[in-house]
Design a protein around this motif. Sequence first.
Motif, short mmCIF file in Angstrom:
data_model
loop_
_atom_site.label_atom_id
_atom_site.label_comp_id
_atom_site.label_asym_id
_atom_site.label_seq_id
_atom_site.Cartn_x
_atom_site.Cartn_y
_atom_site.Cartn_z
N GLN A 227 59.40 35.19 26.06
CA GLN A 227 59.90 34.83 24.97
C GLN A 227 58.93 34.68 23.92
O GLN A 227 58.89 35.37 22.84
N ILE A 228 57.87 33.90 24.20
CA ILE A 228 56.78 33.84 23.28
C ILE A 228 56.00 35.18 22.88
O ILE A 228 55.47 35.72 21.89
N ILE A 229 55.59 35.85 24.07
CA ILE A 229 54.72 37.42 23.89
C ILE A 229 55.44 38.08 22.94
O ILE A 229 55.10 39.05 22.10
N SER A 230 56.90 38.20 23.03
CA SER A 230 57.79 39.17 22.18
C SER A 230 57.73 38.79 20.93
O SER A 230 57.99 39.66 20.16
N GLN A 231 57.80 37.51 20.67
CA GLN A 231 57.77 36.98 19.13
C GLN A 231 56.47 37.09 18.56
O GLN A 231 56.44 37.27 17.39
N LEU A 232 55.36 36.87 19.35
CA LEU A 232 54.00 36.90 18.87
C LEU A 232 53.51 38.19 18.52
O LEU A 232 52.71 38.42 17.63
N LYS A 233 53.79 38.94 19.55
CA LYS A 233 53.02 40.46 19.76
C LYS A 233 51.45 40.32 19.37
O LYS A 233 51.00 40.64 18.47
N PRO A 234 50.91 39.63 20.58
CA PRO A 234 49.36 39.32 20.14
C PRO A 234 48.44 40.49 20.27
O PRO A 234 48.78 41.46 21.02
N ASP A 235 47.40 40.38 19.95
CA ASP A 235 46.31 41.57 20.17
C ASP A 235 45.36 41.42 21.32
O ASP A 235 44.71 42.20 21.56
N LEU A 236 45.78 40.17 21.84
CA LEU A 236 44.78 39.80 22.95
C LEU A 236 45.38 38.73 23.89
O LEU A 236 45.79 37.70 23.22
N LEU A 237 45.47 38.68 25.24
CA LEU A 237 45.96 37.64 26.06
C LEU A 237 45.05 37.02 27.11
O LEU A 237 44.13 37.97 27.58
N ILE A 238 45.02 35.81 27.08
CA ILE A 238 44.08 35.04 27.88
C ILE A 238 44.93 34.46 28.98
O ILE A 238 45.79 33.70 28.62
N LEU A 239 44.80 34.62 30.28
CA LEU A 239 45.44 33.96 31.29
C LEU A 239 44.48 33.02 32.24
O LEU A 239 43.41 33.53 32.42
N ASP A 240 45.17 31.99 32.83
CA ASP A 240 44.69 31.26 33.83
C ASP A 240 45.20 32.07 35.13
O ASP A 240 46.18 32.76 35.26
N VAL A 241 44.54 31.76 36.24
CA VAL A 241 44.90 32.30 37.46
C VAL A 241 46.00 31.61 38.20
O VAL A 241 47.04 31.91 38.55
#
Length: 609
Positions: free
Chosen positions: A516-530
């Motif tokens: 839901q968040i990524i679809s709304q935000l449409k970020p230029d970069l994603l940072i993930l924890d493992v």
Amino acid sequence: MKILLVEDDETITETLKSILRDRNYIVDCAAEGELGWEFVEAYDYDLILLDIVLPKLNGIEFCKRLRSVGNQTPVLLLTAQNSSDKKVVGLDAGADDYVVKPFEMSELLARIRVLIRRRNSLESPILQWDKLSLNSSNHEVTYDKKILTLTPKEYRLLELFLRSGDRVLTREIILDRLWDIEEAPSENTVTAHIKDLRRRLKQAGANGDLIETVYGVGYRLKPLATNIEPTNREKTKKVLRQRTKAALATVWQKFAEVHNERIATLEQANRAWQRHSLSGELLQQAKWAAHKLAGGLGIFGFPEGSRLALEMEELLKIHSQEDLATQFSELLTALKNSLEAKRSQPATANQHRPIILAVDNRPELVQQITAQMAAVQIKFKLVTEPESIVPAIAQTELSAVIWTFSLADCTTETINDFARIVNDKSALPVILFTDNSDRDDLQKIALLGRHILLQRGTLNMKAIKAIVKTVQQVRQKVAKVLLVDDDPQILDAVSGLVDSTKIDLTVLDNPSNFWQIISQLKPDLLILDVAMPHFTGIELCQLLRNDPDPRWRELPILFLTVHNDLNTLRQILSAGADDCIYKTLASSELVPKIFNCLDRRQLLPTLLV
């Protein structure tokens, strides 16, 4: 470039394969549709040449299936049917273009070039890495302006490295991209070609480790930042430390109670372990507390505390061995002592990045700018020699550094060093004022790259006031970055690290809300924890890379993790991530790597305006 040819006519297949390979394309061939589909599922291609009439799976259905799963590889149809209806059906199925048999070979090759160029339209034909340059339009390679003579395989190998930047390439990836299925060489072949390419680069004057080995994983181009001369590199590191220390100290104080709670959980687990009764929910809570402390302490630039917590986590995983209880207790004592020493460290004031105003031999313009800055009480420093730039940048209490020397006085080496410092480490905003039209000086300007270039005619007092105002005000944040981590102190720490940059950071502590968040935000970069509940970062990365939406398949992804073992790194890279940052190094590496990823997406020009 790698091409899949799906054609059941053996004569056409052999002819095309020979001609395309002569032009340095890697070609895999399939004589029927289902086999071609298996190739598509197993390998990545830059183009698919597809016959329409095929056994088992015809070209139209093949193309429909390809597009239905979100694969956007360009498709060029080969058809003996010259009717408009058949062409329309093919294009509606998702094909990009078609040629009618019998076709002119020159036309086919031209259409292939157009489709591949269209796919790579955002990429420059000139690939640059320090003094190394590859022009893909004429296949010319130079190092320090000296032409290199390479074999076709060496050329393709070097091009693959240059297009990948400092991303690690495994031997499997290199084999997949540079050899067709029929050749199927061993991994030792990759090693031999790497050795030959290094030798040719060294003969041209490059360092022998320009292509460096990441042991147990693969190879990559040596990051440009490590090529800066030691004095500049150390000064640049000092700049970064000064910018991040205050923000991290503030967050450390904010989360003191969280640290105490995690230590309390470990103390409770220690008492239970000494009584031989550690199990169930308390055991799980202790594992989680140790894991979160390992990550949290690491990102605060506290590797010893992170190491102790990580060792405790590993012991808890094998807690059934009662003889380990004493070792766990000793580690807990050492960790508490380390935290106490950390709490006693004083916090420092927040720092800001200075803007660089580069004025090329315009004393009257310098006078006007400095007068305007003095009028609004902006702290600035005038720099009259190229060698004084780095020390000036280190004075982070300044709002601006004004470069007053002429480009004509700068060597190419000086410009290169300055560009590396600005782009690869500090990510500093630069505004360049010049009306110089000399060809040599324009080449020096081009080396700076990604900066504003203003001509004399556009500069008046109104423009200068506007520029000074941008120094005085907080610049609008335009690059959108999404950070997903379930640890609130990590979220706050990263927020502090990027606070003084032109980055709009959104944090998410619950992966179940990710889509839901990524679809709304449409970020230029994603940072993930493992390691996260509900979904691991690796699972999210794999889902994005296999999503039909091309935005997510191409989205730059960084991992932020406390685990630095080779198995974790392999999983991260295999999932499709662009890079990995260890939490023990995050305070110095995070911001530069964010900007490097955004740079690859051609966003840095906007960031620095």
